[in-house]
Scaffold this motif. Structure first.
Motif, PDB file in Angstrom:
ATOM      1  N   SER A  64       0.687  -0.630   0.185  1.00 49.01           N
ATOM      2  CA  SER A  64      -0.346   0.448   0.006  1.00 49.01           C
ATOM      3  C   SER A  64       1.255   1.087   0.056  1.00 49.01           C
ATOM      4  O   SER A  64       1.184   2.181  -0.817  1.00 49.01           O
ATOM      5  CB  SER A  64      -1.158   0.455   0.899  1.00 49.01           C
ATOM      6  OG  SER A  64      -1.576   0.911   1.282  1.00 49.01           O
ATOM      7  N   LYS A  68       0.331   4.560  -2.652  1.00 47.05           N
ATOM      8  CA  LYS A  68       0.459   5.527  -2.729  1.00 47.05           C
ATOM      9  C   LYS A  68       1.788   6.406  -3.122  1.00 47.05           C
ATOM     10  O   LYS A  68       2.112   8.126  -3.146  1.00 47.05           O
ATOM     11  CB  LYS A  68       0.758   6.331  -0.537  1.00 47.05           C
ATOM     12  CG  LYS A  68       0.472   7.491  -0.234  1.00 47.05           C
ATOM     13  CD  LYS A  68      -0.004   7.920   1.221  1.00 47.05           C
ATOM     14  CE  LYS A  68       0.138   8.687   1.516  1.00 47.05           C
ATOM     15  NZ  LYS A  68       0.379   9.047   3.362  1.00 47.05           N
ATOM     16  N   LYS A  69       2.866   6.327  -3.045  1.00 47.85           N
ATOM     17  CA  LYS A  69       4.022   6.565  -3.462  1.00 47.85           C
ATOM     18  C   LYS A  69       3.985   7.239  -5.513  1.00 47.85           C
ATOM     19  O   LYS A  69       4.712   8.433  -5.437  1.00 47.85           O
ATOM     20  CB  LYS A  69       4.998   5.749  -3.643  1.00 47.85           C
ATOM     21  CG  LYS A  69       6.398   5.905  -2.002  1.00 47.85           C
ATOM     22  CD  LYS A  69       7.190   5.107  -1.896  1.00 47.85           C
ATOM     23  CE  LYS A  69       8.014   5.122  -0.479  1.00 47.85           C
ATOM     24  NZ  LYS A  69       9.144   4.284  -0.184  1.00 47.85           N
ATOM     25  N   ARG A  73      -4.268   7.728  -5.125  1.00 48.25           N
ATOM     26  CA  ARG A  73      -5.267   7.713  -4.109  1.00 48.25           C
ATOM     27  C   ARG A  73      -6.332   7.212  -4.299  1.00 48.25           C
ATOM     28  O   ARG A  73      -8.018   6.801  -4.595  1.00 48.25           O
ATOM     29  CB  ARG A  73      -6.620   9.871  -4.035  1.00 48.25           C
ATOM     30  CG  ARG A  73      -5.209  10.182  -4.272  1.00 48.25           C
ATOM     31  CD  ARG A  73      -4.993  10.924  -2.739  1.00 48.25           C
ATOM     32  NE  ARG A  73      -6.395  10.189  -1.508  1.00 48.25           N
ATOM     33  CZ  ARG A  73      -6.976  11.090  -0.667  1.00 48.25           C
ATOM     34  NH1 ARG A  73      -6.733  12.935  -1.443  1.00 48.25           N
ATOM     35  NH2 ARG A  73      -8.369  11.300  -0.169  1.00 48.25           N
ATOM     36  N   GLY A  95      -2.245   6.819   5.080  1.00 46.29           N
ATOM     37  CA  GLY A  95      -3.129   7.560   4.735  1.00 46.29           C
ATOM     38  C   GLY A  95      -4.351   8.176   5.028  1.00 46.29           C
ATOM     39  O   GLY A  95      -4.991   6.753   5.826  1.00 46.29           O
ATOM     40  N   TYR A  98      -7.070   4.458   4.269  1.00 45.72           N
ATOM     41  CA  TYR A  98      -6.922   3.797   5.447  1.00 45.72           C
ATOM     42  C   TYR A  98      -7.857   3.397   6.096  1.00 45.72           C
ATOM     43  O   TYR A  98      -8.776   3.139   6.805  1.00 45.72           O
ATOM     44  CB  TYR A  98      -5.463   3.917   5.785  1.00 45.72           C
ATOM     45  CG  TYR A  98      -5.405   2.347   6.729  1.00 45.72           C
ATOM     46  CD1 TYR A  98      -5.207   1.485   7.036  1.00 45.72           C
ATOM     47  CD2 TYR A  98      -6.127   3.267   8.651  1.00 45.72           C
ATOM     48  CE1 TYR A  98      -5.308   0.410   8.233  1.00 45.72           C
ATOM     49  CE2 TYR A  98      -6.241   1.435   9.653  1.00 45.72           C
ATOM     50  CZ  TYR A  98      -5.568   0.553   9.138  1.00 45.72           C
ATOM     51  OH  TYR A  98      -5.102  -0.704  10.306  1.00 45.72           O
TER      52      TYR A  98
END
Length: 240
Positions: A64, A68-69, A73, A95, A98
């Motif tokens: 996850s 995100k990197k 979204r 984030g 979650y």
């Protein structure tokens, strides 16, 4: 939300197959991966990820974080067997998208309707050994499966038994400092034995996942005995 593309990342065949069938029946487009290796190659095609926390190799939290990197979204729902605060904090650091659903907490187990079915113990253990063999070898632990009994059938629940063995295997991998683990079935009893350092089960049972093992055994009416000392640990499981 029908028509959404959902990615399931779940190495357990029973859970993955069940989720896929339910979501497809509701009209969603579903992809199912059994580990995180192929996730990044398809992630831009999905609207939602349902991911097991306890995956071979990189776990769900690590995967996850990689998503995100990429600047995406995409909401992630974690399927977790853990119920400790460190796990929840680790997830929250990912984030605002979650979410965690704990399938295997004591509360969930108590309210679950357990469906009994014929479960091939030999097949289930052979699958578990194959699943964990790579991680064990990477950590210098020899994993050996030596069933004396063949074609052993228990009236139980395949999904919960799979999670039971996963927790035992994970416990040994993370805490035992073992060089060898041997899995046997003899006279109807499963023995999972390592040559590690043992542990004090009263000192940190939550971190060792023993409560989950206790709960599953109790609800599946599995007789469970734990033997541990400085020469290693043995889990003995049997069923009337």
């Amino acid at each position: 939300m029908k028509g959404y593309h959902i990615l399931i990342v779940e190495d357990g065949v029973t859970i993955g197959d069940l989720l896929q069938k339910i979501l497809q029946r509701e009209g969603y487009h579903v992809m199912w991966k059994t580990d995180g290796a192929d996730v990044l190659s398809v992630i831009q095609k999905v609207d939602l990820v349902i991911m097991d926390v306890m995956l071979p190799g990189e776990d769900g939290y690590q995967m996850s974080a990689k998503i995100k990197k990429l600047g995406l979204r995409i909401p992630v729902i974690f399927l977790s067997a853990r119920n400790d605060m460190d796990s929840k904090l680790q997830g929250l650091q990912i984030g605002e998208d979650y979410n965690e659903f704990n399938l295997y907490s004591a509360e969930t187990l108590e309210s679950s309707y357990i469906i009994n079915e014929e479960v091939s113990l030999n097949e289930l253990l052979e699958t578990a050994v194959k699943k964990w063999d790579y991680l064990y070898s990477m950590n210098g632990i020899g994993l050996h499966y030596k069933p004396a009994d063949q074609d052993v059938i228990w009236m139980s629940n395949r999904l919960w038994m799979q999670r039971l063995f996963d927790n035992i295997f994970q416990n040994t991998l993370k805490h035992s400092k073992a060089k060898k683990m041997e899995v046997t079935i003899e006279h109807g009893t499963v023995s999972i034995c390592d040559d590690g350092i043992g542990f004090d089960r009263n000192e940190n049972s939550e971190g060792l996942g023993l409560k989950i093992i206790d709960d599953i055994c109790r609800l599946l009416a599995i007789t469970y005995e734990l033997q541990t000392n400085e020469n290693g640990t043995r889990f003995l499981l049997s069923k009337e």
